[in-house]
Design a protein around this motif. Structure first.
Motif, PDB file in Angstrom:
ATOM      1  N   GLY A 103      11.700   5.232 -40.817  1.00 30.36           N
ATOM      2  CA  GLY A 103      10.734   5.057 -39.902  1.00 30.36           C
ATOM      3  C   GLY A 103       9.269   4.910 -40.282  1.00 30.36           C
ATOM      4  O   GLY A 103       8.274   5.239 -39.617  1.00 30.36           O
ATOM      5  N   ASN A 104       9.070   5.306 -41.828  1.00 25.18           N
ATOM      6  CA  ASN A 104       7.785   5.549 -42.416  1.00 25.18           C
ATOM      7  C   ASN A 104       7.619   7.115 -42.124  1.00 25.18           C
ATOM      8  O   ASN A 104       8.277   7.643 -41.336  1.00 25.18           O
ATOM      9  N   TYR A 105       6.952   7.684 -42.994  1.00 28.68           N
ATOM     10  CA  TYR A 105       6.788   9.043 -42.757  1.00 28.68           C
ATOM     11  C   TYR A 105       6.009   9.638 -41.268  1.00 28.68           C
ATOM     12  O   TYR A 105       6.241  10.724 -40.764  1.00 28.68           O
ATOM     13  N   ASN A 106       5.224   8.604 -40.735  1.00 32.95           N
ATOM     14  CA  ASN A 106       4.535   8.950 -39.429  1.00 32.95           C
ATOM     15  C   ASN A 106       4.299   7.890 -38.485  1.00 32.95           C
ATOM     16  O   ASN A 106       3.368   7.865 -37.746  1.00 32.95           O
ATOM     17  N   SER A 107       5.377   6.840 -38.447  1.00 29.43           N
ATOM     18  CA  SER A 107       5.411   5.920 -37.398  1.00 29.43           C
ATOM     19  C   SER A 107       5.463   6.116 -35.832  1.00 29.43           C
ATOM     20  O   SER A 107       4.983   5.365 -34.956  1.00 29.43           O
ATOM     21  N   TRP A 108       6.170   7.392 -35.691  1.00 28.38           N
ATOM     22  CA  TRP A 108       6.819   7.688 -34.517  1.00 28.38           C
ATOM     23  C   TRP A 108       7.318   6.533 -33.720  1.00 28.38           C
ATOM     24  O   TRP A 108       7.450   6.543 -32.497  1.00 28.38           O
ATOM     25  N   TYR A 109       8.083   5.714 -34.692  1.00 27.86           N
ATOM     26  CA  TYR A 109       8.652   4.532 -34.102  1.00 27.86           C
ATOM     27  C   TYR A 109       8.169   3.819 -33.017  1.00 27.86           C
ATOM     28  O   TYR A 109       8.840   3.097 -32.144  1.00 27.86           O
ATOM     29  N   PHE A 110       6.717   3.626 -33.338  1.00 29.93           N
ATOM     30  CA  PHE A 110       5.998   2.621 -32.523  1.00 29.93           C
ATOM     31  C   PHE A 110       5.851   1.417 -32.974  1.00 29.93           C
ATOM     32  O   PHE A 110       5.856   0.995 -34.351  1.00 29.93           O
ATOM     33  N   ASP A 111       5.487   0.248 -32.424  1.00 31.22           N
ATOM     34  CA  ASP A 111       4.703  -1.042 -32.586  1.00 31.22           C
ATOM     35  C   ASP A 111       3.246  -0.534 -32.456  1.00 31.22           C
ATOM     36  O   ASP A 111       2.889  -0.581 -31.153  1.00 31.22           O
ATOM     37  N   ASP A 131      -0.827  12.751 -37.792  1.00 31.32           N
ATOM     38  CA  ASP A 131      -1.248  11.369 -37.862  1.00 31.32           C
ATOM     39  C   ASP A 131      -1.036  10.491 -36.691  1.00 31.32           C
ATOM     40  O   ASP A 131      -0.898   9.312 -36.900  1.00 31.32           O
ATOM     41  N   ILE A 132      -0.722  10.838 -35.700  1.00 33.65           N
ATOM     42  CA  ILE A 132      -0.611  10.086 -34.650  1.00 33.65           C
ATOM     43  C   ILE A 132      -1.593   8.940 -34.358  1.00 33.65           C
ATOM     44  O   ILE A 132      -1.536   7.830 -33.816  1.00 33.65           O
ATOM     45  N   ALA A 133      -2.906   9.394 -34.411  1.00 33.46           N
ATOM     46  CA  ALA A 133      -4.128   8.636 -34.222  1.00 33.46           C
ATOM     47  C   ALA A 133      -4.232   7.556 -35.170  1.00 33.46           C
ATOM     48  O   ALA A 133      -4.664   6.610 -34.733  1.00 33.46           O
TER      49      ALA A 133
END
Length: 278
Positions: free
Chosen positions: A93-101, A178-180
């Protein structure tokens, strides 16, 4: 030759060979992100001994992790794959995608990749039971959030979700992880942030839409947001399992927790197959 390959892979990943589950790494192409992404596939020992079909758990890693984390750090996961005859799929899920589009970065489309492209590959390459009653999401930390977030958004395709130490509401941690980068700065995008949390999406559920189980360690920094989600689901009269056990935000806790969560999923899958016992 296959045994030699599995041995080599196990040595590379640092995995014990005390289990019989078969671990493989595949490349799954993402059309929406135009790249190939690694994914671990764990098949139960029984897979090569017959022609039966299997339920599937899509198990997600946490922040700063990758597709190999679960097989490297949680030997009980591999044990449970064998014990319950479940295929385990660990996408990256990439290191920081949070599984978003991501609404601001077109190169981050991990909701679509993990919830659609990966299952399409798995269903076409392995003997899976192709029904939502036999598909589940699970995960830890960022992946625990992802498991609930994706299962709720795609409850027509997935029947269950389990979360361990999940970041089910990350709005209190706006400067972390890194959610921002995928949602934009919190202060300018508060509504967008809230709409992307599992805590918010839980309000869209009707009782029975999903089988849900989640837990958190009593020494975990995500304990408060998990308690809040438990309270929200209780007030909404949404059936779910919730547990707290002594533990921190670490692999000692998650390796133990996976035993409880895969037992929950085993019972869910058996119910789907009409073989559960009262």
């Amino acid at each position: 030759m296959k045994k030699l390959f599995v041995l080599a892979l196990s040595l590379v990943l640092g995995v014990s060979l005390s289990y019989a589950a078969k671990v493989d790494t595949v490349l799954i192409h993402s059309t929406v992100m135009n790249r190939d992404i690694k994914c671990v596939v764990v098949l139960p020992d029984s897979y090569d001994k017959g022609a039966q079909q299997y339920p599937v758990l899509y198990l997600l890693h946490g922040y700063s992790g990758n597709y190999a984390n679960w097989v490297k750090n949680a030997p009980d996961f591999l044990k449970c794959v064998d014990q319950y005859n479940i295929i385990g799929i660990c996408p990256d899920g990439n290191y920081n995608s949070w599984y978003f589009d991501s609404p601001i970065d077109s190169t981050v489309k991990f909701e679509t990749y993990v919830s659609k492209e990966v299952p399409a590959y798995v269903d076409s390459h392995y003997r899976t039971k192709k029904d939502r009653k036999f598909r589940a999401f699970g995960g830890l930390s960022m992946g625990g959030h992802g498991a609930l977030y994706l299962a709720i958004l795609h409850k027509d395709f997935f029947g269950a979700a389990v979360s361990m130490s999940g970041g089910v509401d990350f709005t209190p941690f706006a400067k972390n992880w890194d959610i921002a980068r995928v949602l934009g700065p919190y202060e300018q995008n508060k509504e967008r942030w809230q709409l992307h949390t599992a805590q918010h999406l839980a309000g869209t559920l009707n009782n029975g839409d999903l089988a849900i189980s989640f837990e958190c360690g009593t020494g975990d920094f995500f304990l408060g947001v998990n308690r809040a989600l438990h309270l929200k689901l209780t007030n909404l009269k949404i059936d779910h399992d919730y547990a707290e056990r002594p533990g921190q935000h670490n692999w000692d806790y998650w390796n133990n927790a996976i035993n409880y969560q895969m037992l929950f999923l085993h019972r869910f899958f058996e119910k789907g197959a009409g073989t559960s016992k009262s």
